[in-house]
Design a protein around this motif. Structure first.
Motif, PDB file in Angstrom:
ATOM      1  N   ASP A   1      29.931 -29.305  63.484  1.00  0.00           N
ATOM      2  CA  ASP A   1      30.370 -28.097  64.186  1.00  0.00           C
ATOM      3  C   ASP A   1      30.111 -26.869  63.324  1.00  0.00           C
ATOM      4  OD1 ASP A   1      33.399 -27.174  63.136  1.00  0.00           O
ATOM      5  OD2 ASP A   1      32.819 -29.242  62.701  1.00  0.00           O
ATOM      6  N   GLU A   2      29.993 -25.729  63.971  1.00  0.00           N
ATOM      7  CA  GLU A   2      29.616 -24.487  63.304  1.00  0.00           C
ATOM      8  C   GLU A   2      30.633 -24.048  62.250  1.00  0.00           C
ATOM      9  OE1 GLU A   2      27.877 -20.125  64.676  1.00  0.00           O
ATOM     10  OE2 GLU A   2      28.922 -21.372  66.138  1.00  0.00           O
ATOM     11  N   ALA A   3      31.920 -24.183  62.556  1.00  0.00           N
ATOM     12  CA  ALA A   3      32.950 -23.747  61.605  1.00  0.00           C
ATOM     13  C   ALA A   3      32.930 -24.594  60.339  1.00  0.00           C
ATOM     14  CB  ALA A   3      34.329 -23.782  62.262  1.00  0.00           C
TER      15      ALA A   3
ATOM     16  N   HIS B   1      50.991 -26.446  64.893  1.00  0.00           N
ATOM     17  CA  HIS B   1      49.822 -25.645  64.524  1.00  0.00           C
ATOM     18  C   HIS B   1      49.044 -25.217  65.772  1.00  0.00           C
ATOM     19  CE1 HIS B   1      49.787 -25.601  60.202  1.00  0.00           C
ATOM     20  NE2 HIS B   1      49.811 -26.917  60.096  1.00  0.00           N
ATOM     21  N   ALA B   2      48.884 -26.137  66.718  1.00  0.00           N
ATOM     22  CA  ALA B   2      48.135 -25.815  67.939  1.00  0.00           C
ATOM     23  C   ALA B   2      48.782 -24.655  68.679  1.00  0.00           C
ATOM     24  CB  ALA B   2      48.043 -27.049  68.847  1.00  0.00           C
ATOM     25  N   GLY B   3      50.096 -24.654  68.788  1.00  0.00           N
ATOM     26  CA  GLY B   3      50.797 -23.574  69.476  1.00  0.00           C
ATOM     27  C   GLY B   3      50.662 -22.244  68.762  1.00  0.00           C
ATOM     28  N   VAL B   4      50.825 -22.254  67.445  1.00  0.00           N
ATOM     29  CA  VAL B   4      50.708 -21.030  66.654  1.00  0.00           C
ATOM     30  C   VAL B   4      49.300 -20.458  66.759  1.00  0.00           C
ATOM     31  CG1 VAL B   4      50.650 -20.139  64.278  1.00  0.00           C
ATOM     32  CG2 VAL B   4      52.560 -21.569  65.034  1.00  0.00           C
ATOM     33  N   TYR B   5      48.297 -21.296  66.600  1.00  0.00           N
ATOM     34  CA  TYR B   5      46.927 -20.792  66.590  1.00  0.00           C
ATOM     35  C   TYR B   5      46.395 -20.481  67.988  1.00  0.00           C
ATOM     36  CZ  TYR B   5      46.887 -21.103  61.631  1.00  0.00           C
ATOM     37  OH  TYR B   5      47.190 -20.891  60.302  1.00  0.00           O
ATOM     38  N   ALA B   6      46.949 -21.093  69.021  1.00  0.00           N
ATOM     39  CA  ALA B   6      46.591 -20.691  70.391  1.00  0.00           C
ATOM     40  C   ALA B   6      47.079 -19.259  70.633  1.00  0.00           C
ATOM     41  CB  ALA B   6      47.201 -21.648  71.408  1.00  0.00           C
ATOM     42  N   HIS B   7      48.277 -18.967  70.146  1.00  0.00           N
ATOM     43  CA  HIS B   7      48.821 -17.608  70.271  1.00  0.00           C
ATOM     44  C   HIS B   7      47.979 -16.613  69.464  1.00  0.00           C
ATOM     45  CE1 HIS B   7      51.747 -14.406  70.677  1.00  0.00           C
ATOM     46  NE2 HIS B   7      51.757 -14.278  69.358  1.00  0.00           N
ATOM     47  N   ARG B   8      47.634 -16.962  68.239  1.00  0.00           N
ATOM     48  CA  ARG B   8      46.818 -16.074  67.405  1.00  0.00           C
ATOM     49  C   ARG B   8      45.432 -15.862  68.011  1.00  0.00           C
ATOM     50  NH1 ARG B   8      48.411 -17.779  61.208  1.00  0.00           N
ATOM     51  NH2 ARG B   8      50.594 -17.174  61.402  1.00  0.00           N
ATOM     52  N   LEU B   9      44.876 -16.906  68.624  1.00  0.00           N
ATOM     53  CA  LEU B   9      43.573 -16.782  69.280  1.00  0.00           C
ATOM     54  C   LEU B   9      43.633 -15.726  70.376  1.00  0.00           C
ATOM     55  CD1 LEU B   9      40.653 -17.719  69.723  1.00  0.00           C
ATOM     56  CD2 LEU B   9      41.568 -19.546  71.182  1.00  0.00           C
ATOM     57  N   ARG B  10      44.674 -15.772  71.182  1.00  0.00           N
ATOM     58  CA  ARG B  10      44.824 -14.757  72.248  1.00  0.00           C
ATOM     59  C   ARG B  10      44.935 -13.362  71.649  1.00  0.00           C
ATOM     60  NH1 ARG B  10      47.980 -19.003  74.282  1.00  0.00           N
ATOM     61  NH2 ARG B  10      49.906 -18.092  73.470  1.00  0.00           N
ATOM     62  N   ARG B  11      45.715 -13.235  70.583  1.00  0.00           N
ATOM     63  CA  ARG B  11      45.916 -11.916  69.956  1.00  0.00           C
ATOM     64  C   ARG B  11      44.629 -11.349  69.362  1.00  0.00           C
ATOM     65  NH1 ARG B  11      50.314 -12.378  65.810  1.00  0.00           N
ATOM     66  NH2 ARG B  11      49.612 -10.292  65.334  1.00  0.00           N
ATOM     67  N   VAL B  12      43.859 -12.154  68.647  1.00  0.00           N
ATOM     68  CA  VAL B  12      42.644 -11.620  68.031  1.00  0.00           C
ATOM     69  C   VAL B  12      41.573 -11.323  69.084  1.00  0.00           C
ATOM     70  CG1 VAL B  12      43.065 -12.602  65.752  1.00  0.00           C
ATOM     71  CG2 VAL B  12      41.679 -13.860  67.378  1.00  0.00           C
TER      72      VAL B  12
ATOM     73  N   LEU C   1      35.562 -18.117  64.664  1.00  0.00           N
ATOM     74  CA  LEU C   1      34.600 -19.207  64.689  1.00  0.00           C
ATOM     75  C   LEU C   1      35.324 -20.550  64.818  1.00  0.00           C
ATOM     76  CD1 LEU C   1      31.580 -19.947  64.298  1.00  0.00           C
ATOM     77  CD2 LEU C   1      32.062 -20.059  61.841  1.00  0.00           C
ATOM     78  N   GLY C   2      35.199 -21.184  65.979  1.00  0.00           N
ATOM     79  CA  GLY C   2      35.739 -22.532  66.167  1.00  0.00           C
ATOM     80  C   GLY C   2      37.233 -22.640  66.374  1.00  0.00           C
ATOM     81  N   LEU C   3      37.944 -21.513  66.544  1.00  0.00           N
ATOM     82  CA  LEU C   3      39.405 -21.605  66.656  1.00  0.00           C
ATOM     83  C   LEU C   3      39.839 -22.240  67.979  1.00  0.00           C
ATOM     84  CD1 LEU C   3      42.091 -21.185  65.293  1.00  0.00           C
ATOM     85  CD2 LEU C   3      42.110 -18.835  66.133  1.00  0.00           C
ATOM     86  N   GLU C   4      39.155 -21.937  69.053  1.00  0.00           N
ATOM     87  CA  GLU C   4      39.511 -22.557  70.329  1.00  0.00           C
ATOM     88  C   GLU C   4      39.336 -24.076  70.248  1.00  0.00           C
ATOM     89  OE1 GLU C   4      38.603 -22.125  75.113  1.00  0.00           O
ATOM     90  OE2 GLU C   4      37.493 -20.881  73.691  1.00  0.00           O
TER      91      GLU C   4
ATOM     92  N   LEU D   1      40.275 -21.915  58.067  1.00  0.00           N
ATOM     93  CA  LEU D   1      41.498 -22.694  58.207  1.00  0.00           C
ATOM     94  C   LEU D   1      41.099 -24.166  58.269  1.00  0.00           C
ATOM     95  CD1 LEU D   1      42.877 -20.623  61.194  1.00  0.00           C
ATOM     96  CD2 LEU D   1      43.534 -20.351  58.801  1.00  0.00           C
ATOM     97  N   LEU D   2      41.776 -24.986  57.498  1.00  0.00           N
ATOM     98  CA  LEU D   2      41.498 -26.417  57.485  1.00  0.00           C
ATOM     99  C   LEU D   2      42.713 -27.185  57.955  1.00  0.00           C
ATOM    100  CD1 LEU D   2      40.047 -26.673  53.878  1.00  0.00           C
ATOM    101  CD2 LEU D   2      38.770 -26.368  55.997  1.00  0.00           C
ATOM    102  N   PHE D   3      42.476 -28.201  58.728  1.00  0.00           N
ATOM    103  CA  PHE D   3      43.534 -29.105  59.168  1.00  0.00           C
ATOM    104  C   PHE D   3      43.036 -30.512  58.882  1.00  0.00           C
ATOM    105  CE2 PHE D   3      43.592 -25.296  61.770  1.00  0.00           C
ATOM    106  CZ  PHE D   3      44.875 -24.842  61.539  1.00  0.00           C
ATOM    107  N   LEU D   4      43.708 -31.177  57.952  1.00  0.00           N
ATOM    108  CA  LEU D   4      43.321 -32.514  57.525  1.00  0.00           C
ATOM    109  C   LEU D   4      44.348 -33.529  58.012  1.00  0.00           C
ATOM    110  CD1 LEU D   4      42.566 -31.593  53.801  1.00  0.00           C
ATOM    111  CD2 LEU D   4      40.924 -31.723  55.677  1.00  0.00           C
TER     112      LEU D   4
END
Length: 121
Positions: free
Chosen positions: A18-20, A46-57, A65-68, A96-99
């Protein structure tokens, strides 16, 4: 607090298609700094927090890049994840990394380009 993860191990985890992940790997190869945190958090949080941040940005006209895709992968993962960050050497990108909880595999990766404001002359 960050956990010790050797650079070559993190580079191996980012060897996806993937690109990211490719951009994060290139940043590490270019001397980026990074941290992987101790402990884990439920992936859905994390999914909930970053879904909200995705909408805001996106409202600001920024497309991370690749947040969705990362939000979708976190929702599908359904188990705790360990987080981390990579800052490119030129400080223009943060990844951002999620392992997986044990740090043995990459669940998702996303990148956000930093907005650099021009200073007045």
């Amino acid at each position: 607090m960050g956990v010790t993860m050797e650079r070559h191990v993190l580079m191996r985890l980012l060897a996806g298609d993937d690109e990211a992940s490719a951009a994060a790997l290139a940043a590490l190869q270019g001397g980026a700094t990074y941290v992987v945190w101790d402990g884990s958090v439920p992936a859905e949080r994390h999914a909930g927090v970053y879904a909200h941040r995705l909408r805001r940005v996106r409202l600001k006209g920024i497309e991370p890049l690749g947040l969705e895709r990362a939000v979708q992968l976190l929702r599908e993962h359904g188990r705790p994840v360990r987080g981390g960050l990579i800052d490119s050497a030129d400080r223009t990108w943060t990844f951002l990394l999620f392992l997986t909880e044990d740090g043995s595999a990459l669940v998702a990766c996303a990148g956000v380009q930093r907005v650099v404001e021009e200073s007045p002359l």
